[in-house]
Design an enzyme around this catalytic site. Structure first.
Site, PDB file in Angstrom:
ATOM      1  N   LYS A   1       0.868  -1.142   0.072  1.00 47.31           N
ATOM      2  CA  LYS A   1      -0.163  -0.136  -0.122  1.00 47.31           C
ATOM      3  C   LYS A   1       0.904   1.191  -0.047  1.00 47.31           C
ATOM      4  O   LYS A   1       2.152   1.158   0.614  1.00 47.31           O
ATOM      5  CB  LYS A   1      -1.008  -0.018   1.268  1.00 47.31           C
ATOM      6  CG  LYS A   1      -2.053   0.919   1.177  1.00 47.31           C
ATOM      7  CD  LYS A   1      -3.121   0.209   0.106  1.00 47.31           C
ATOM      8  CE  LYS A   1      -4.542   0.768   0.536  1.00 47.31           C
ATOM      9  NZ  LYS A   1      -5.378  -0.278   0.071  1.00 47.31           N
TER      10      LYS A   1
HETATM   11  N1  GLU Z   1      -7.082   0.042  -3.061  1.00 46.30           N
HETATM   12  C1  GLU Z   1      -8.106  -1.192  -3.424  1.00 46.30           C
HETATM   13  C2  GLU Z   1      -7.953  -1.943  -2.567  1.00 46.30           C
HETATM   14  O1  GLU Z   1      -7.836  -1.792  -1.380  1.00 46.30           O
HETATM   15  C3  GLU Z   1      -7.435  -2.034  -4.840  1.00 46.30           C
HETATM   16  C4  GLU Z   1      -5.969  -2.476  -4.862  1.00 46.30           C
HETATM   17  C5  GLU Z   1      -5.705  -2.659  -6.172  1.00 46.30           C
HETATM   18  O2  GLU Z   1      -6.450  -2.706  -7.163  1.00 46.30           O
HETATM   19  O3  GLU Z   1      -4.430  -3.279  -6.354  1.00 46.30           O
HETATM   20  O4  GLU Z   1      -8.165  -3.010  -2.661  1.00 46.30           O
END
Ligand code: GLU
Length: 418
Positions: free
Chosen positions: A110
């Protein structure tokens, strides 16, 4: 030794409580638990942002890679004043388990920049994104770490990430997902998280014996996830009786007209004041009389202060980590079923994976094809988690976490590092 957090609310510690519980249920040794309760790599970067008035604002950004046993790191980037290191670590860990539960060949990561993007103009937002991308680019790569949208980031921002990365390393569309369709984004990606939430609700309602026809749904958060879930859940015969966002809440027990509410929000910047409903607070929506509650905003929306008042029968975590540990235990005591974030909101990263696959193949699938794939991934994941919960007499959160942790542990063992 795991790192200590300097007091107060610590999201990473809360996520690690669930991870530790799963390790214990699975009988994994403590050294493995320690690997899973800490992160692999964290980078913290300074982002000096030249403002339109000529001044410089110094921002801080992070990219945290939690575990890569199952494949390249994957996870979104959020722009939020509270995107602290502990928050980003917690979300990176959730991505590891989320990708494992839907069986994607990815690890978890993240990113976050501590900033309120609403205070920046478009040019400043672009510059911030380019600087942050180049600052973390050393740990990114199509087969290394692939960012995506998250809170307050969108397809346009992904396009800038792709362009900034490409300017240094050559054009590679698979470096980021959630891109605009014109630049190699996947059809269906925009609505994917909300669609996945609705796929899960359909499966859960069927297995748990909750009638959907006329079921009353309350949704906290009317951004990408909440608004798409609101639109699609109508197709199941449900009615949306309450919606809230940062501006406030609106309640109508006969069901809100979601298209009209979306049009109102586009014009007024939020749901507050929408005329065909009663005005309410965010908390009124979370605690209103309803059958299904979908928290689709930020972490800790349901906490020790309001959990006791939640009346829904089913809570589906469309946001990441929307329940505090205390609230989770309280809802369980009240007999409320909670579908955990790593399962409920995995539709976004699932279509991110499909986008990455299309980019690598230099091919484009139809929206129907994408939606069908997504539906079958979510259905299978729900079936596996639900069966595990029934077999082992566990709440869905523990069942999902056990399945994910076992998959990651198996991959790590096969690689030879545990
Ligand atoms: N931000 C989204 C999540 O928390 C998508 C992450 C992604 O597509 O890599 O799942």
């Amino acid at each position: 030794m795991l790192e200590e957090h300097g007091g107060g609310h610590d999201p990473f510690a809360e996520v690690n409580e669930t991870v530790s519980r799963a390790c214990e249920i699975l009988g994994l040794p403590d050294d493995v638990r320690q690997i899973f309760c800490s992160t692999y790599r964290e980078i913290s970067v300074q982002i000096p942002l030249r403002r339109s008035d000529g001044s410089i604002t110094v921002l801080r950004g992070y990219r945290v890679q939690h575990n890569g046993a199952r494949g390249p790191y994957k996870g979104g980037i959020r722009y939020h004043p509270e995107a602290s290191l502990s928050d980003v670590r917690a979300m990176a860990s959730l991505m590891t388990w989320k990708c494992a539960i839907v069986n994607l060949p990815y690890g978890g990561a993240k990113g976050g920049v501590m900033v309120d993007p609403h205070l920046l103009n478009e040019g400043e937002l672009e510059q911030l994104t380019r600087r942050f991308t180049l600052a973390i680019s050393y740990v990114l790569g199509v087969n290394r770490d692939i960012p995506a949208p998250d809170v307050n980031t969108n397809a346009q921002i992904m396009a800038w990430i792709m362009d900034a990365y490409g300017s240094r390393y050559g054009h590679q569309p698979g470096i980021v997902t959630g891109k605009p369709v014109e630049l190699g984004g996947s059809l269906g990606r925009e609505a994917a998280t909300g669609r996945g939430v609705v796929n899960i609700i359909a499966e859960a309602a069927n297995d748990l014996g909750i009638p959907l026809d006329g079921a009353r749904v309350a949704i906290q958060g009317f951004g990408n996830v909440g608004s798409n879930a609101a639109k699609l859940i109508l197709e199941l015969g449900c009615k949306v009786v309450g919606v809230s966002d940062a501006s406030g809440g609106v309640i109508n027990s006969n069901g809100l007209d979601i298209d009209a509410l979306l049009a109102w929000t586009a014009e007024h910047g939020g749901v507050a004041g929408y005329p065909e409903a009663d005005n309410a607070t965010n908390n009124d929506v979370l605690t209103m009389d309803c059958d299904i509650l979908i928290p689709a905003a930020l972490a800790q929306a349901i906490n020790d202060d309001n959990a006791e008042d939640v009346k829904a029968r089913l809570v589906v975590e469309a946001a990441n980590h929307p329940l505090s540990s205390g609230a989770d235990a309280l809802l369980q005591d009240k007999g409320i079923t909670v579908v955990p974030d790593i399962l409920a909101n995995a539709g976004g990263v699932t279509v991110s994976y499909l986008e990455w696959v299309q980019n690598i193949q230099q091919y484009r699938w139809t929206e129907d094809h994408v939606n069908r794939e997504l539906g079958s991934v979510m259905k299978r994941a729900w079936g596996e988690v639900h069966a595990y919960a029934v077999d082992h007499k566990l709440p869905l959160r523990d069942a999902a976490m056990c399945l994910s942790v076992a998959r990651v542990a198996r991959a790590a063992k096969l690689r030879g590092y545990i």
